[in-house]
Structure formats: structure tokens, C-alpha cells
Design a protein around this motif. Structure first.
Motif, PDB file in Angstrom:
ATOM      1  N   GLN A 134      20.180  13.387 -30.187  1.00 46.26           N
ATOM      2  CA  GLN A 134      19.264  13.855 -29.131  1.00 46.26           C
ATOM      3  C   GLN A 134      20.009  14.696 -28.091  1.00 46.26           C
ATOM      4  N   ALA A 135      20.912  15.536 -28.601  1.00 46.45           N
ATOM      5  CA  ALA A 135      21.769  16.345 -27.733  1.00 46.45           C
ATOM      6  C   ALA A 135      20.974  17.289 -26.839  1.00 46.45           C
ATOM      7  N   GLU A 136      19.876  17.845 -27.365  1.00 48.90           N
ATOM      8  CA  GLU A 136      19.091  18.796 -26.563  1.00 48.90           C
ATOM      9  C   GLU A 136      18.548  18.130 -25.303  1.00 48.90           C
ATOM     10  N   ARG A 137      18.063  16.907 -25.440  1.00 48.03           N
ATOM     11  CA  ARG A 137      17.536  16.193 -24.269  1.00 48.03           C
ATOM     12  C   ARG A 137      18.676  15.791 -23.321  1.00 48.03           C
ATOM     13  N   PHE A 138      19.812  15.471 -23.865  1.00 46.63           N
ATOM     14  CA  PHE A 138      20.963  15.153 -23.013  1.00 46.63           C
ATOM     15  C   PHE A 138      21.331  16.355 -22.157  1.00 46.63           C
ATOM     16  N   ARG A 139      21.394  17.526 -22.778  1.00 45.65           N
ATOM     17  CA  ARG A 139      21.729  18.759 -22.034  1.00 45.65           C
ATOM     18  C   ARG A 139      20.652  19.055 -20.993  1.00 45.65           C
ATOM     19  N   MET A 140      19.402  18.836 -21.357  1.00 45.57           N
ATOM     20  CA  MET A 140      18.314  19.079 -20.413  1.00 45.57           C
ATOM     21  C   MET A 140      18.473  18.178 -19.187  1.00 45.57           C
ATOM     22  N   ALA A 141      18.791  16.903 -19.419  1.00 45.88           N
ATOM     23  CA  ALA A 141      18.970  15.971 -18.304  1.00 45.88           C
ATOM     24  C   ALA A 141      20.123  16.405 -17.409  1.00 45.88           C
ATOM     25  N   GLU A 142      21.171  16.924 -18.005  1.00 47.17           N
ATOM     26  CA  GLU A 142      22.308  17.416 -17.207  1.00 47.17           C
ATOM     27  C   GLU A 142      21.906  18.595 -16.330  1.00 47.17           C
ATOM     28  N   SER A 143      20.877  19.339 -16.745  1.00 53.00           N
ATOM     29  CA  SER A 143      20.493  20.559 -16.024  1.00 53.00           C
ATOM     30  C   SER A 143      19.598  20.294 -14.808  1.00 53.00           C
ATOM     31  N   TYR A 144      19.148  19.063 -14.610  1.00 53.04           N
ATOM     32  CA  TYR A 144      18.246  18.783 -13.495  1.00 53.04           C
ATOM     33  C   TYR A 144      18.915  18.989 -12.140  1.00 53.04           C
ATOM     34  N   THR A 145      20.225  18.844 -12.093  1.00 53.72           N
ATOM     35  CA  THR A 145      20.948  18.977 -10.834  1.00 53.72           C
ATOM     36  C   THR A 145      22.339  19.525 -11.105  1.00 53.72           C
ATOM     37  N   ALA A 146      22.898  20.218 -10.108  1.00 53.58           N
ATOM     38  CA  ALA A 146      24.271  20.707 -10.223  1.00 53.58           C
ATOM     39  C   ALA A 146      25.279  19.593  -9.984  1.00 53.58           C
ATOM     40  N   ALA A 147      24.816  18.516  -9.384  1.00 53.50           N
ATOM     41  CA  ALA A 147      25.699  17.369  -9.139  1.00 53.50           C
ATOM     42  C   ALA A 147      25.946  16.629 -10.451  1.00 53.50           C
ATOM     43  N   ARG A 148      27.064  15.955 -10.533  1.00 54.17           N
ATOM     44  CA  ARG A 148      27.354  15.161 -11.721  1.00 54.17           C
ATOM     45  C   ARG A 148      26.713  13.789 -11.580  1.00 54.17           C
ATOM     46  N   LYS A 149      25.843  13.499 -12.515  1.00 54.41           N
ATOM     47  CA  LYS A 149      25.182  12.199 -12.560  1.00 54.41           C
ATOM     48  C   LYS A 149      25.351  11.605 -13.958  1.00 54.41           C
ATOM     49  N   ILE A 150      25.463  10.312 -14.030  1.00 58.80           N
ATOM     50  CA  ILE A 150      25.461   9.623 -15.312  1.00 58.80           C
ATOM     51  C   ILE A 150      24.103   9.846 -15.993  1.00 58.80           C
TER      52      ILE A 150
END
Length: 338
Positions: free
Chosen positions: A249-265
Motif C-alpha cells: 500500500q505504498a501509494e497510500r503511505f506516500r499520500m499520507a506523507e504529503s498531508y504536511t511538510a512536517a515529519r509525522k509517524i
């Protein structure tokens, strides 16, 4: 074993609540220390019967690291209709066994339940289709009955979270989940009232009720619904791929990373199929934890006739996941109490 690109997954162990409890801080430090390196196994329990943990153990010889619970039947509009819940007690027991606790809340609408069988009954009152409760009206008028009932309900769940705090239990707290889908009433009127409700819940639980044991897991699933870095500790995605699709589910993982410029788990806060650890590592998307949904995703049959269901994740794949060096099971968790 392949290794994830660790630089992307170096997250500072800081919580949005400056008065966070030592237990919450300790859990966050642990999550940050393993993020990108290992994934916590997780399992949601059922609302009425709860055989999931034991079913997992029967197949794998291990228990999940994360136990998933639900405040659904503590919702006042369910309690007044006779619903009972013991998830708070079960969560305390799980913590005392050494496990990590996560809670969601299928929040039954405070009023205006349609109550028409078969699929619009009060028991489905968290769904948009089963209520005419208007979250936009509630959040736009603090003198309205709707707003007062939101406060009543938040306070009721805060009482349960306070019980957990009194027992020293830090909680991966995931309210208002899957809002952008619109199928729950809190997401039925678009992002603005839902974000306002998220912030109201945070402010009231934190500053009025003094709940410092919460790690806030936002699960809105679309960047337009993101309430801001000051209101989110961890980002979660809920994913239900086709049966026995063990992709990362890499595409959704990348999408979640894109919600903010901050690093979040980033965590897989609900799943049907358990993703394959080798594929997660190969695709560089090491979910912090997974939480397999309950019931038919885990077992089939009734009572003593229950058996593990291989419909979604076959037994061989489950055993592989729970024995994999990338995953963490209950017996591998450190002592998070002190």
C-alpha cells in the motif's frame, strides 16, 4: 532483510500537548525509536465478542503488540437505549499484560437518529445514512442544542479516557476517523465543521478535562481535512484492499506523507488484509503499526466452532508476518510502564 530509508523516518519524539504525561512521552519515544525499522503488529477486538487476540495466538503462537478498542457503546445516545460497553476495562487489562492501547470512537450521533430497519437503526447511528444530525449547524452555533450535545458526548468519553489516565495507560487516540469519506456524520458536511470539531475535542479534552495521556492520531484521509500540525501527533490511513492482496500500500503511505511538510509517524490504523513485511521494506513504506479489523477478517463460525478465517489473510501469511524480524509482537515490547 532490506532496510527502509531511515532519514525520512527520523521523527522527533515530541507531542502536541506540552503537558503530556510521562507515559505518553515514553510511548512516543518508543514509537519514534523504531519507526522506519520495525512495525508493531495490531488487532482490533470485536464490539460484542472478543476472540480476535486468542485466534491470532492460536495460529501464530504470538499476540499482537497493539490492541484496538472502541468507545462506541459509551456514546450517550446508545447508552440511553440500553447499550453496554467494557472496552475501557479490557484496555486496562491489555495494558497490564504489556500491550499498547489504541482507541477509536464510532460516535453515535447525539440526536436525530432515523431508526429505520434494517440498516438505518439507532445502532448504526454513526453513519450519515442513519441520522439527520447536522454537524455544520452544531459547530456554527454554540448556543444550539446540537452543540451542547456534542459537548455532553465529548465529556462522556473523556470520563472513560480519565479512567485510563488514572491507571497510567497512554492511548493512541483516533477519533473522527475516515472523515473525508463522508459516510460518518462528522464528515457529512465537508472539512470545515469536522476540523472545527477536532479542535474542539482536543481543546476540551486537554484543557478542561486534563487528559494528558493521549497521543492524537488523525485519520481524515485527505489533505483538505488536515487540522494542522499543532493538532496532530500521528497520521493514520485505513485501507481495505481485495482479499489476499498483500501489497505494501505504498501509494497510500506516500499520500499520507504529503498531508504536511512536517515529519509525522504514519500508521496503518485499520486494515483488512495484513500487508507483507518484505513488500513494505522493498517499497520503503514501513507503517508504524497495523490494526487488522475484527470479525470476519480474523475468524469464521460461532462460539466454540470458531476457526481462523483465511479469506483475507491466509494462515501462512499471518505466521510469516508475526514471525518476521521487521514486526514486533507483544512478547517483544519493552516495559513501557517505567
Amino acid at each position: 532483510m532490506a532496510k527502509a530509508n531511515t532519514s525520512r523516518f527520523e521523527v522527533a519524539p515530541e507531542l502536541i500537548n506540552p503537558r503530556a504525561s510521562e507515559g505518553a512521552k515514553r510511548l512516543m519515544r518508543y514509537l519514534c525509536s523504531i519507526y522506519g525499522k520495525r512495525m508493531l503488529t495490531g488487532q482490533q477486538i470485536g464490539v460484542v465478542s472478543t476472540p480476535e487476540f486468542e485466534m491470532i495466538h492460536r495460529v501464530t503462537g504470538k499476540y499482537p503488540a497493539v490492541g484496538g478498542f472502541d468507545f462506541m457503546n459509551y456514546s450517550p445516545s446508545r447508552v440511553e437505549r440500553g447499550a453496554e460497553c467494557r472496552d475501557t476495562d479490557l484496555a486496562i487489562d491489555w495494558w497490564n499484560r504489556g500491550g499498547i492501547v489504541t482507541f477509536c470512537w464510532h460516535w453515535n450521533a447525539p440526536k436525530d437518529l432515523i431508526d429505520l430497519p434494517p440498516d438505518r437503526t439507532w445502532g448504526s447511528g454513526f453513519y450519515t445514512k442513519a441520522t439527520t444530525f447536522d454537524v455544520q449547524r452544531a459547530m456554527s452555533d454554540q448556543d444550539s442544542e446540537e452543540y451542547r450535545l456534542l459537548i455532553r458526548d465529548i465529556d462522556a468519553i473523556s470520563d472513560q479516557l480519565k479512567r485510563l489516565q488514572d491507571e497510567g495507560v497512554p492511548v493512541l487516540w483516533r477519533p473522527l476517523h475516515e472523515a473525508s469519506g463522508g459516510w460518518f456524520w462528522w464528515g457529512a458536511k465537508g472539512p470545515e465543521p469536522c476540523i472545527a470539531l477536532w479542535k474542539l475535542m482536543y481543546e476540551r479534552m486537554t484543557h478542561v478535562h486534563g487528559l494528558n495521556n493521549l497521543i492524537w492520531v488523525w485519520n481524515g484521509q485527505h489533505k483538505d481535512w488536515y487540522p494542522g500540525d499543532a493538532y496532530v501527533d500521528i497520521i493514520g490511513e485505513d485501507i481495505y484492499p481485495p482479499a489476499q492482496d498483500y501489497g505494501s500500500q505504498a501509494e497510500r503511505f506516500r499520500m499520507a506523507e504529503s498531508y504536511t511538510a512536517a515529519r509525522k509517524i504514519i500508521a496503518l490504523t485499520e486494515n483488512g488484509v495484513v500487508p507483507d513485511p518484505d513488500r513494505m521494506l522493498a517499497d520503503d513504506c514501513p507503517w508504524a503499526w497495523n490494526c487488522t479489523w475484527y470479525g470476519s477478517f480474523v475468524f469464521t463460525g460461532e462460539g466454540d466452532e470458531r476457526v481462523y478465517s483465511e479469506e483475507y489473510t491466509d494462515a501462512e501469511q499471518l505466521v510469516k508476518t508475526y514471525a518476521h524480524p521487521f514486526t514486533v509482537t507483544l512478547d517483544e515490547l519493552p516495559n513501557l510502564k517505567d
